[in-house]
Scaffold this active site. Structure first.
Site, short mmCIF file in Angstrom:
data_model
loop_
_atom_site.label_atom_id
_atom_site.label_comp_id
_atom_site.label_asym_id
_atom_site.label_seq_id
_atom_site.Cartn_x
_atom_site.Cartn_y
_atom_site.Cartn_z
N GLU A 46 1.47 -5.62 13.33
CA GLU A 46 0.65 -5.77 13.98
C GLU A 46 -0.26 -7.10 14.00
O GLU A 46 -0.55 -7.75 15.08
CB GLU A 46 -0.82 -4.51 13.71
CG GLU A 46 -1.71 -4.88 14.91
CD GLU A 46 -3.01 -3.83 14.55
OE1 GLU A 46 -3.08 -3.02 13.47
OE2 GLU A 46 -3.82 -3.53 15.14
N ARG A 86 0.84 -1.11 0.00
CA ARG A 86 -0.02 0.02 -0.11
C ARG A 86 0.90 1.09 -0.04
O ARG A 86 0.20 2.52 -0.32
CB ARG A 86 -1.00 -0.01 1.21
CG ARG A 86 -2.05 -0.82 1.04
CD ARG A 86 -3.08 -0.99 1.93
NE ARG A 86 -2.71 -2.13 3.01
CZ ARG A 86 -2.82 -2.13 4.30
NH1 ARG A 86 -3.29 -1.11 5.09
NH2 ARG A 86 -2.36 -3.23 5.10
#
Ligand SMILES: O=P(O)(O)OC[C@H]1O[C@H](OP(=O)(O)OP(=O)(O)O)[C@H](O)[C@@H]1O
Ligand SMILES: Nc1ncnc2[nH]cnc12
Length: 170
Positions: free
Chosen positions: A95, A58
């Site tokens: 994460e 991204r």
């Protein structure tokens, strides 16, 4: 412009318990896309940048646009095994997983001024690994910029000493 209406929360993606910040509604809107790019550019405009480093995948959306506006080159940092030439590699945790990132060994020359860009700063594991790769090549990090910073995951602590700029904080 208020960008928050263009960021969609998706619960339990890609793993249970993660609230995923989906930027595709922002990308989908002509005005929001242009305005977000312009603001990220203005946060670094005026500083000399030789290379903009974007992070797979991204980070590849805005990094080349910023490179073009800054008259800089674009350098992709990719997940392991995707770059064809000689690479340097760093392992990291994010994460919701672990992986390795790679950069081409000739992508940045010693002393070049670098802007690191990614869409999200969460735990900071990804960005920290990218900064290590840039510095192993002798690049000087001028700024790390992100569309979104998830403050509750304390990613900025891993980037202590770097100039961090963000469009949206949660
Ligand atoms: O601060 P961290 O906890 O390290 O997380 C941030 C990273 O996580 C996402 O990438 P992801 O690995 O999901 O890859 P993608 O861009 O291909 O979706 C995001 O684009 C950042 O690169
Ligand atoms: N919660 C999250 N949303 C989107 N991208 C992420 N990368 C790491 N954590 C994320």
């Amino acid at each position: 412009m208020d960008f928050k209406p263009f960021i969609r929360d998706v619960n339990d993606f890609p793993k249970t318990g993660v609230i995923f910040k989906d930027i595709t509604p922002l990308l989908n809107d002509n005005n929001a896309l242009k305005a977000a790019c312009q603001i990220l550019f203005e946060k670094v405009h005026g500083q000399h940048i030789d290379k903009v480093v974007g992070v797979d995948s991204r980070g590849f959306i805005f990094a080349p646009l910023l490179a073009s506006k800054l008259n800089a080159g674009f350098v992709p940092v990719r997940k392991k095994g995707k770059l064809p030439y000689e690479t340097l590699s760093e392992s990291y945790a994010l994460e919701y997983g672990t992986d390795s990132l790679e950069i081409h060994a000739d992508a940045i020359k010693k002393g070049e001024k670098v802007l690191v860009h990614d869409d999200v700063l969460a735990t900071g594991g990804t960005a920290e690994a990218v900064c290590k790769l840039v510095e192993r090549l002798g690049g000087e990090i001028v700024q790390c910029n992100f569309l979104i910073q998830l403050d509750f995951l304390n990613g900025a602590e891993k980037l202590n000493g770097y100039d961090i700029k963000t469009l949206l904080k949660y």
